[in-house]
Write a protein that holds these residues in place. Structure first.
Motif, PDB file in Angstrom:
ATOM      1  N   ASN A  79       0.822  -1.210   0.000  1.00  0.00           N
ATOM      2  CA  ASN A  79       0.000   0.000   0.000  1.00  0.00           C
ATOM      3  C   ASN A  79       0.857   1.262   0.000  1.00  0.00           C
ATOM      4  N   GLN A  80       1.988   1.216   0.662  1.00  0.00           N
ATOM      5  CA  GLN A  80       2.844   2.400   0.762  1.00  0.00           C
ATOM      6  C   GLN A  80       3.795   2.561  -0.420  1.00  0.00           C
ATOM      7  N   THR A  81       4.145   1.458  -1.064  1.00  0.00           N
ATOM      8  CA  THR A  81       5.227   1.514  -2.040  1.00  0.00           C
ATOM      9  C   THR A  81       4.777   1.100  -3.437  1.00  0.00           C
ATOM     10  N   PRO A 103       0.950   2.389  -5.208  1.00  0.00           N
ATOM     11  CA  PRO A 103       0.887   3.692  -5.895  1.00  0.00           C
ATOM     12  C   PRO A 103       1.762   3.752  -7.146  1.00  0.00           C
ATOM     13  N   GLU A 104       2.949   3.134  -7.089  1.00  0.00           N
ATOM     14  CA  GLU A 104       3.884   3.193  -8.220  1.00  0.00           C
ATOM     15  C   GLU A 104       3.366   2.375  -9.401  1.00  0.00           C
ATOM     16  N   SER A 128       0.325   1.494 -10.074  1.00  0.00           N
ATOM     17  CA  SER A 128      -0.924   2.009 -10.634  1.00  0.00           C
ATOM     18  C   SER A 128      -0.653   3.064 -11.701  1.00  0.00           C
ATOM     19  N   LYS A 129       0.390   3.862 -11.508  1.00  0.00           N
ATOM     20  CA  LYS A 129       0.721   4.894 -12.493  1.00  0.00           C
ATOM     21  C   LYS A 129       1.197   4.266 -13.795  1.00  0.00           C
ATOM     22  N   THR A 142      -4.477  -2.963  -3.623  1.00  0.00           N
ATOM     23  CA  THR A 142      -4.826  -1.870  -2.714  1.00  0.00           C
ATOM     24  C   THR A 142      -5.667  -0.776  -3.362  1.00  0.00           C
ATOM     25  N   HIS A 191      -5.350   1.390  -5.845  1.00  0.00           N
ATOM     26  CA  HIS A 191      -4.872   2.680  -6.364  1.00  0.00           C
ATOM     27  C   HIS A 191      -5.278   2.892  -7.822  1.00  0.00           C
ATOM     28  N   GLN A 207      -8.947   3.738  -8.094  1.00  0.00           N
ATOM     29  CA  GLN A 207      -9.213   5.144  -7.797  1.00  0.00           C
ATOM     30  C   GLN A 207      -8.924   6.040  -8.988  1.00  0.00           C
ATOM     31  N   LEU A 208      -7.809   5.786  -9.693  1.00  0.00           N
ATOM     32  CA  LEU A 208      -7.479   6.600 -10.861  1.00  0.00           C
ATOM     33  C   LEU A 208      -8.574   6.530 -11.914  1.00  0.00           C
ATOM     34  N   ASN A 210      -8.520   3.818  -0.162  1.00  0.00           N
ATOM     35  CA  ASN A 210      -7.878   4.486  -1.292  1.00  0.00           C
ATOM     36  C   ASN A 210      -8.868   4.867  -2.390  1.00  0.00           C
TER      37      ASN A 210
END
Length: 290
Positions: free
Chosen positions: A18-20, A23-24, A26-27, A54, A56, A59-60, A84
């Protein structure tokens, strides 16, 4: 298969993901979805993310106006996902056995999540479940790491990782061409909670500097010897087994599940698959003739 037997091995390090990586990844995974999927579906349609982690990426896409649902076998992952992506719906279930009505205009699965499925028969089960959840003319997009690519890149060394003031992580992967199986291993280092000798400022600055992209190679070398750098940090490992599937085998399973008009693309949308790229499959649930 009962819900108790769902794929839940990601519970252990959901907090780290979730922290690392969440997010990376998902982009980077948004790019093929924007290139290969979104131009073919209307805004405000219903989309399912299988193995959503998680949330991410969910959400996008929610922010882009799609009605998003995420499905994952890890309860811990979905605990983060619901925070998220608060406007999305989430389902705790196994990709091989979930049952949803045909309400989705599109389904996708990213980050080579389906390489965790360890037999072609079970992979076909995933395809059948996805097919059942799609509307007529619906689309299914997913990516897989394939044998040629894994043979070249999955050689046992540390491929990625990060260092912070109180934890560090690394991922190492290996592939065995003789039976098309492999693994990736998550190595976690955690500073003692009652650390009496806090990191000195120079080392803190060094670790922060090492996380720069231009110093990736040096960072990976440090991570390979991190237990020698921080001897009082606790280390642990989690190993995940994966399967590499030849393209033709995957296509046959997709056709057997009912899909048609199957296209193969790279991350950039190229139709020439090589050993440097994972492969994206774009599949159609054809409209039935009445």
């Amino acid at each position: 298969m009962s819900k108790e037997n769902r794929y839940q091995e990601y519970d252990t390090w959901a907090w780290l993901y979730n922290q690392t990586m969440g997010p990376e990844y998902s982009k980077s995974q948004l790019q093929p979805i924007e290139t290969l999927l979104l131009p073919k579906i209307a805004k405000n349609t219903k989309v399912l993310d299988v193995c959503c982690g998680t949330g991410h990426l969910v959400q996008l896409l929610s922010e882009k106006g799609y009605q998003m649902t995420g499905l994952d076998g890890s309860e811990a992952m979905l605990t983060y996902a619901s925070k998220n992506a608060p406007q999305a719906q989430f389902i705790l279930d196994d990709a091989r056995t979930f049952e949803l009505p045909p309400i989705f205009d599109a389904v996708f699965s990213t980050s080579a999540s389906l390489n965790h499925i360890m037999s072609i028969d079970e992979l076909k089960q995933v395809f059948e479940r996805v097919y059942a959840a799609l509307k007529e003319n619906g689309l299914f997009l997913f990516d897989l790491n394939h044998p040629n690519q894994m043979t070249k890149w999955w050689t046992g060394g540390i491929a990625e990782g990060e260092i912070t003031s109180n934890y560090a992580w690394a991922i190492a992967s290996r592939y065995y061409p003789q039976d098309n199986t492999g693994y990736f291993k998550v190595i976690l280092f955690q500073a003692p909670t009652n650390q009496t000798n806090p990191l000195k400022l120079p080392k803190l600055l060094l670790y922060k500097l090492l996380n720069l992209r231009i110093l990736t190679r040096l960072r990976l070398k440090v991570l390979a010897r991190f237990s020698q750098w921080e001897k009082n940090w606790q280390s642990s490992e989690i190993t995940y087994h994966v399967k590499g599937y030849p393209h033709a085998e995957v296509e046959s399973a997709l056709i057997a599940a009912g899909f048609s008009d199957i296209e193969l693309r790279t991350l950039e949308g190229d139709n020439t698959i090589d050993e440097n790229h994972s492969v994206y499959f774009i599949c159609h649930k054809a409209k039935k003739c009445h």
